[in-house]
Design an enzyme around this catalytic site. Structure first.
Site, mmCIF file in Angstrom:
data_model
loop_
_atom_site.group_PDB
_atom_site.id
_atom_site.type_symbol
_atom_site.label_atom_id
_atom_site.label_comp_id
_atom_site.label_asym_id
_atom_site.label_seq_id
_atom_site.Cartn_x
_atom_site.Cartn_y
_atom_site.Cartn_z
ATOM 1 N N LYS A 1 1.390 -6.273 1.091
ATOM 2 C CA LYS A 1 1.638 -4.831 1.278
ATOM 3 C C LYS A 1 1.231 -4.447 2.688
ATOM 4 C CE LYS A 1 -1.321 -1.104 -0.322
ATOM 5 N NZ LYS A 1 -1.925 -0.438 -1.494
ATOM 6 N N SER B 1 -3.422 -6.188 0.823
ATOM 7 C CA SER B 1 -3.118 -4.938 1.503
ATOM 8 C C SER B 1 -3.487 -5.116 2.968
ATOM 9 C CB SER B 1 -3.902 -3.782 0.878
ATOM 10 O OG SER B 1 -3.661 -2.594 1.604
ATOM 11 N N LYS C 1 -5.717 3.182 -9.779
ATOM 12 C CA LYS C 1 -7.068 2.968 -9.261
ATOM 13 C C LYS C 1 -8.032 3.506 -10.297
ATOM 14 C CE LYS C 1 -5.916 2.774 -4.407
ATOM 15 N NZ LYS C 1 -5.684 3.532 -3.176
ATOM 16 N N GLY D 1 -6.848 -0.899 -4.912
ATOM 17 C CA GLY D 1 -8.231 -1.073 -4.461
ATOM 18 C C GLY D 1 -8.588 -0.047 -3.400
ATOM 19 N N LYS E 1 0.513 -1.465 5.443
ATOM 20 C CA LYS E 1 0.269 -0.053 5.686
ATOM 21 C C LYS E 1 1.231 0.392 6.785
ATOM 22 C CE LYS E 1 -3.241 0.741 2.966
ATOM 23 N NZ LYS E 1 -3.172 1.767 1.902
ATOM 24 N N ASP F 1 2.952 0.856 2.182
ATOM 25 C CA ASP F 1 2.137 1.963 1.689
ATOM 26 C C ASP F 1 1.917 2.946 2.832
ATOM 27 O OD1 ASP F 1 0.352 3.678 0.520
ATOM 28 O OD2 ASP F 1 -1.198 2.180 0.111
ATOM 29 N N GLU G 1 5.141 2.669 -1.433
ATOM 30 C CA GLU G 1 3.998 3.345 -2.061
ATOM 31 C C GLU G 1 3.684 4.648 -1.330
ATOM 32 O OE1 GLU G 1 0.711 0.663 -2.619
ATOM 33 O OE2 GLU G 1 -0.759 2.255 -2.832
ATOM 34 N N ASP H 1 0.482 6.584 -5.830
ATOM 35 C CA ASP H 1 -0.941 6.260 -5.746
ATOM 36 C C ASP H 1 -1.748 7.569 -5.791
ATOM 37 O OD1 ASP H 1 -3.530 5.655 -4.863
ATOM 38 O OD2 ASP H 1 -2.923 4.331 -3.248
#
Ligand code: OSB
Ligand code: MG
Length: 376
Positions: free
Chosen positions: A165, A139, A270, A298, A167, A193, A221, A246
């Site tokens: 992934k 991530s 999660k 995570g 952000k 995400d 995401e 998520d």
């Protein structure tokens, strides 16, 4: 064998760890991890869990300091003295306290560690896990420019990660994704995400999400509001790229409803956010039966939370690479031994010690401890 475990003593401990890098998301920049460790003592054994929410209520409503109060005032007093035959016996208490998922989850995961230790088994086997080659994804926080991002993901990908992934946030999305895709080539699994940063009623946002459809992403995401599963069902019909949920998934019921509405095809599970293993096991079973993708997310956990995440990821229904990056991604020195590692093919393996499978580095933990309280 039915052993009754009485909860004799509970320790709450806040440890402060500095991450190697600041991590930027659509909801803020974090570098300090305030991990809240919950240790349950019973029959001479201990089980440990971690509250992995953020320091501030930016990801969801929970925050380190509110978690401490909820544990001290509402969870620990009721848990003390309980006689349990199975970790699921804590569920009535979990249900009585509304919200506060990560907070309750730490207590719940500590119990599973405890019971696995009482059964003299690694936690992953106690859970019924079977997978031993666990694919790991990275991530990547928002970077200062598309060029900087391209350089960073190229270097990280060379470490073996099976998926990258990114952000994103409105305006810090399409050129960044384009640069990462160009740097990584067409075959690397790439995802984004948004941590709830887009709004379906904003036409500019809609255009941006539609533009992301052109980059062969494995999924997008949580583009929309952190409690939403209705607008996600609408955006899912407008995009080719699957939606992964998520933030709004707090348990099995949410996954069932998201499936019914068509809000997402993939779940970022999660452990803490769904209040622990009891809900996680139900979610995994549902996803397997209904063809939903599943992976373990995570929260920049310390090694304690991370070891739990690795155990969870051994369940047969996990279908996508998980955010279980090695300890060295986050910390100069993790608080567990052995640390979490990943091989050059982006694979990690379950921990073979009993319970969560790691020892605590007590000396280091003492140094990093900000506060500790014991209740009995
Ligand atoms: O949305 O998955 C998220 C970290 C903090 C809060 C939210 C998220 C994340 C991550 C990091 O993506 C995952 C990790 O490497 O632990
Ligand atoms: Mg996320």
């Amino acid at each position: 064998m039915l052993e009754v475990m009485k909860i004799d003593r509970i320790e709450l401990r806040e440890v402060r760890l500095m991450m190697k890098y600041p991590f930027e998301t659509s909801f803020g920049i974090e570098q300090l991890k305030r991990a809240l460790l919950v240790t349950i003592h019973s029959e001479g054994l201990t089980g440990i869990g971690e509250v992995s929410c953020g320091e501030a209520p930016g990801y969801n409503h929970e925050a380190t300091d509110t978690a401490w109060v909820i544990l001290r005032e509402f969870l620990v007093p009721k848990a003390l003295g309980m006689d349990l035959q199975h970790p699921s016996d804590i569920q009535p208490l979990i249900k009585r306290v509304r919200g506060n998922y990560f907070t309750k989850g730490a207590l719940e995961m500590a119990l599973w560690d405890l019971f696995a230790k009482a059964a003299n088994q690694p936690l992953w086997k106690y859970l019924g896990g079977t997978k031993t080659d666990l694919p790991v994804g990275l991530s990547c926080g928002i970077r200062k420019s598309p060029e900087d991002l391209a350089e960073f993901v190229t270097a990280q990908r060379a470490l073996g990660y099976q998926r990258i992934k990114l952000k994103i946030a409105p305006g810090r999305d399409v050129p960044y994704v384009a640069a990462a895709r160009a740097a990584l080539g067409p075959d690397v699994a790439l995802t984004v995400d948004a941590n709830s940063a887009y709004d379906l009623e904003n036409p500019e946002h809609l255009k941006l999400l539609e533009a992301l459809d052109g980059y062969g992403l494995q999924y997008i995401e949580q583009p929309l509001h952190y409690e939403d599963i209705v607008d996600h069902a609408k955006i899912a019909t407008r995009l080719k790229t699957p939606i992964c949920l998520d933030e709004p998934i707090h348990g099995y019921d949410d996954v069932r409803k998201a499936h019914e509405l068509g809000s997402g095809k993939i779940i970022n599970l999660k452990l803490g956010r769904v209040t622990g293993y009891y809900e996680s096991l139900k979610i995994a079973e549902f996803c397997g039966k209904n063809g939903m993708g599943l992976w373990c997310g995570g929260m920049m956990e310390s090694g304690v939370g991370r070891a739990h995440n690795v155990a969870l990821q051994t369940l047969a229904q996990f279908s996508h690479a998980s955010d279980t990056a090695p300890s060295a991604r986050y910390w100069d020195e993790d608080i567990i031994e052995p640390e979490i590692i990943m091989d050059s093919n982006g694979i990690t393996h379950p921990l073979e010690g009993i319970g969560i499978g790691v020892e605590l580095r007590h000396g280091l933990i003492e140094q990093l401890t900000h506060r500790v309280e014991t209740y009995q």
